[in-house]
Design a protein around this motif. Structure first.
Motif, PDB file in Angstrom:
ATOM      1  N   VAL A 157       0.846  -1.193   0.000  1.00  0.00           N
ATOM      2  CA  VAL A 157       0.000   0.000   0.000  1.00  0.00           C
ATOM      3  C   VAL A 157       0.883   1.245   0.000  1.00  0.00           C
ATOM      4  N   PHE A 158       0.678   2.105  -1.001  1.00  0.00           N
ATOM      5  CA  PHE A 158       1.409   3.359  -1.140  1.00  0.00           C
ATOM      6  C   PHE A 158       0.439   4.516  -0.959  1.00  0.00           C
ATOM      7  N   ARG A 159       0.975   5.683  -0.646  1.00  0.00           N
ATOM      8  CA  ARG A 159       0.097   6.839  -0.482  1.00  0.00           C
ATOM      9  C   ARG A 159       0.778   8.116  -0.923  1.00  0.00           C
ATOM     10  N   PHE A 160      -0.042   9.082  -1.350  1.00  0.00           N
ATOM     11  CA  PHE A 160       0.418  10.441  -1.608  1.00  0.00           C
ATOM     12  C   PHE A 160      -0.407  11.326  -0.694  1.00  0.00           C
ATOM     13  N   PHE A 218      -2.995   2.341  -4.211  1.00  0.00           N
ATOM     14  CA  PHE A 218      -2.529   3.719  -4.162  1.00  0.00           C
ATOM     15  C   PHE A 218      -3.601   4.552  -3.474  1.00  0.00           C
ATOM     16  N   LEU A 219      -3.218   5.219  -2.375  1.00  0.00           N
ATOM     17  CA  LEU A 219      -4.146   6.022  -1.594  1.00  0.00           C
ATOM     18  C   LEU A 219      -3.806   7.503  -1.713  1.00  0.00           C
ATOM     19  N   LEU A 220      -4.834   8.332  -1.643  1.00  0.00           N
ATOM     20  CA  LEU A 220      -4.668   9.776  -1.544  1.00  0.00           C
ATOM     21  C   LEU A 220      -5.162  10.197  -0.170  1.00  0.00           C
ATOM     22  N   ARG A 221      -4.329  10.931   0.540  1.00  0.00           N
ATOM     23  CA  ARG A 221      -4.706  11.441   1.868  1.00  0.00           C
ATOM     24  C   ARG A 221      -4.521  12.953   1.884  1.00  0.00           C
ATOM     25  N   ILE A 222      -5.499  13.663   2.377  1.00  0.00           N
ATOM     26  CA  ILE A 222      -5.424  15.114   2.478  1.00  0.00           C
ATOM     27  C   ILE A 222      -5.001  15.474   3.900  1.00  0.00           C
ATOM     28  N   GLU A 223      -3.807  16.052   4.036  1.00  0.00           N
ATOM     29  CA  GLU A 223      -3.279  16.379   5.351  1.00  0.00           C
ATOM     30  C   GLU A 223      -3.603  17.837   5.679  1.00  0.00           C
ATOM     31  N   ASP A 224      -4.781  18.014   6.269  1.00  0.00           N
ATOM     32  CA  ASP A 224      -5.313  19.349   6.502  1.00  0.00           C
ATOM     33  C   ASP A 224      -5.467  19.674   7.985  1.00  0.00           C
ATOM     34  N   ASP A 283      -1.992   7.856  10.856  1.00  0.00           N
ATOM     35  CA  ASP A 283      -2.677   7.619   9.585  1.00  0.00           C
ATOM     36  C   ASP A 283      -2.050   6.474   8.802  1.00  0.00           C
ATOM     37  N   ASP A 284      -0.726   6.456   8.719  1.00  0.00           N
ATOM     38  CA  ASP A 284      -0.065   5.386   7.975  1.00  0.00           C
ATOM     39  C   ASP A 284      -0.413   4.023   8.565  1.00  0.00           C
ATOM     40  N   ALA A 285      -0.479   3.944   9.886  1.00  0.00           N
ATOM     41  CA  ALA A 285      -0.810   2.670  10.531  1.00  0.00           C
ATOM     42  C   ALA A 285      -2.264   2.287  10.278  1.00  0.00           C
ATOM     43  N   LEU A 286      -3.188   3.232  10.462  1.00  0.00           N
ATOM     44  CA  LEU A 286      -4.599   2.922  10.309  1.00  0.00           C
ATOM     45  C   LEU A 286      -4.974   2.615   8.864  1.00  0.00           C
ATOM     46  N   GLN A 287      -4.254   3.194   7.917  1.00  0.00           N
ATOM     47  CA  GLN A 287      -4.533   2.936   6.506  1.00  0.00           C
ATOM     48  C   GLN A 287      -3.761   1.741   5.969  1.00  0.00           C
ATOM     49  N   GLY A 288      -2.964   1.114   6.799  1.00  0.00           N
ATOM     50  CA  GLY A 288      -2.215  -0.065   6.366  1.00  0.00           C
ATOM     51  C   GLY A 288      -1.137   0.228   5.355  1.00  0.00           C
ATOM     52  N   VAL A 289      -0.568   1.431   5.405  1.00  0.00           N
ATOM     53  CA  VAL A 289       0.483   1.802   4.454  1.00  0.00           C
ATOM     54  C   VAL A 289       1.719   0.939   4.716  1.00  0.00           C
ATOM     55  N   THR A 290       2.166   0.251   3.695  1.00  0.00           N
ATOM     56  CA  THR A 290       3.351  -0.612   3.821  1.00  0.00           C
ATOM     57  C   THR A 290       4.614   0.053   3.314  1.00  0.00           C
ATOM     58  N   ASP A 291       4.461   1.036   2.406  1.00  0.00           N
ATOM     59  CA  ASP A 291       5.613   1.687   1.777  1.00  0.00           C
ATOM     60  C   ASP A 291       5.422   3.201   1.809  1.00  0.00           C
ATOM     61  N   ASP A 329       3.013   1.079  19.657  1.00  0.00           N
ATOM     62  CA  ASP A 329       2.843  -0.306  19.179  1.00  0.00           C
ATOM     63  C   ASP A 329       2.235  -0.357  17.779  1.00  0.00           C
ATOM     64  N   LEU A 330       2.785   0.460  16.873  1.00  0.00           N
ATOM     65  CA  LEU A 330       2.293   0.520  15.499  1.00  0.00           C
ATOM     66  C   LEU A 330       3.271  -0.196  14.562  1.00  0.00           C
ATOM     67  N   PRO A 331       2.782  -0.699  13.437  1.00  0.00           N
ATOM     68  CA  PRO A 331       3.663  -1.417  12.500  1.00  0.00           C
ATOM     69  C   PRO A 331       4.676  -0.480  11.847  1.00  0.00           C
ATOM     70  N   GLU A 332       5.766  -1.055  11.414  1.00  0.00           N
ATOM     71  CA  GLU A 332       6.829  -0.298  10.750  1.00  0.00           C
ATOM     72  C   GLU A 332       6.738  -0.497   9.238  1.00  0.00           C
ATOM     73  N   PRO A 333       6.486   0.565   8.479  1.00  0.00           N
ATOM     74  CA  PRO A 333       6.475   0.431   7.017  1.00  0.00           C
ATOM     75  C   PRO A 333       7.885   0.453   6.452  1.00  0.00           C
ATOM     76  N   ARG A 334       8.005   0.121   5.175  1.00  0.00           N
ATOM     77  CA  ARG A 334       9.267   0.333   4.465  1.00  0.00           C
ATOM     78  C   ARG A 334       9.350   1.813   4.114  1.00  0.00           C
ATOM     79  N   TYR A 335      10.557   2.318   3.997  1.00  0.00           N
ATOM     80  CA  TYR A 335      10.741   3.724   3.630  1.00  0.00           C
ATOM     81  C   TYR A 335      11.613   3.833   2.386  1.00  0.00           C
TER      82      TYR A 335
END
Length: 298
Positions: free
Chosen positions: A6-9, A39-45, A214-222, A244-250
């Motif tokens: 899962v990727f996001r912008f 591919f997810l779009l997130r609005i950081e407002d 947000d990255d954790a709740l949306q399941g972002v892996t990368d 205690d949240l998962p670690e994504p790849r960076y």
């Protein structure tokens, strides 16, 4: 069975997207498409004072012109302040945050006074002076009375206590390169940021806290983003361990720069995606501009 990647912008609607945003969005989309991922779009407002509906509309318009598609519904941070508050409350219960009352002006004057006496003040990776630590030990009854009186304050992470609570060395897996060529297993250095803000009066959550949640709740892996955010990853890894949240790849990618070599900014409207569109450039033509800075979409 392999896990779907899962990727996001995640742009902020506080200005028009520039060419650098276009590269990051297109790269994330291409990487997701290449591995059959999402591919997810997130609005950081979270910054309600600067974020505007017209900028969000412009973001959607620009991304559509780039030919990108994303899953719906789009997540907006302004709709999830309660979740960020829950995370902050958890850190408070652990004794890892404290109310901080110094204004920007007071910090500036304090630092200037110290440095005028020949005592260099430590600064974070972005060059900002670290927050003084004296308020960590203020009596809780006193700070509680100040808060009850309506005294303005932010909530800051006690960095020393937070690092001690992790119980071990923090690292992350870097698929790109940092400012000094870092790659592979990178050792996090959150202490370089000092006592970062997690919440302030004009924004119920900070960038560091909300993006981690947000990255954790949306399941972002990368997490694929610009190298200008490389050092911020240290803070995010710290918060992930504490909550205690998962670690994504960076993967931190290079930046698209202006003709003068500077980093692009939303304040420079001539570098906006809309300006290139108005000039008749096609989305495919942007690849040539990316290549100028040695950037590829894979």
């Amino acid at each position: 069975m392999s896990k779907t990647r899962v990727f996001r912008f995640a742009p902020s609607p506080n200005g028009l997207l520039h060419l650098g945003h276009a590269y990051s969005a297109m790269l994330n989309h291409a990487l997701a498409d290449g591995c059959g991922g999402r591919f997810l779009l997130r609005i950081e407002d979270i910054d309600q004072a600067r974020c505007r509906p017209e900028y969000e509309e412009a973001i959607l318009r620009d991304l559509c012109w780039l030919g990108l598609g994303w899953e719906t519904p789009v997540r907006r941070q302004s709709e999830h302040f309660d979740l960020y508050q829950q995370a902050l409350d958890r850190l408070r219960a652990l004794g890892l945050v404290y109310p901080a009352f110094l204004s920007r002006g007071q910090i500036r004057d304090l630092v200037a006074s110290k440095e005028a006496k020949g005592r260099p003040w430590p600064r974070d990776p972005d060059g900002a002076p670290l927050y003084p630590t004296e308020e960590r030990s203020l009596d809780a009854s006193l700070t509680g009375a100040w808060i009850a009186e309506g005294r303005q304050h932010a909530w800051r992470l006690n960095m020393d206590a937070a690092i001690a609570a992790t119980g071990g060395r923090l690292t992350w897996q870097e698929g790109g390169r940092g400012p000094a060529g870092e790659s592979g297993t990178v050792v996090a250095e959150p202490q370089r940021w000092g006592d970062v803000i997690l919440s302030r009066p004009d924004a119920p959550s900070s960038y560091h806290l909300s993006v981690t949640i947000d990255d954790a709740l949306q399941g972002v892996t990368d997490v694929v983003r610009g190298v200008d955010l490389f050092h911020a990853t240290s803070v995010h890894r710290l918060l992930q361990r504490l909550l205690d949240l998962p670690e994504p790849r960076y993967r931190h990618h290079g930046l698209v720069r202006g003709s003068d070599g500077r980093k692009l900014s939303k304040s420079n409207r001539d570098t906006g995606i809309a300006a290139y569109r108005a000039a008749g450039l096609s989305p495919a033509g942007l690849r040539t501009l990316f290549a100028r800075d040695g950037l590829v979409l894979h």
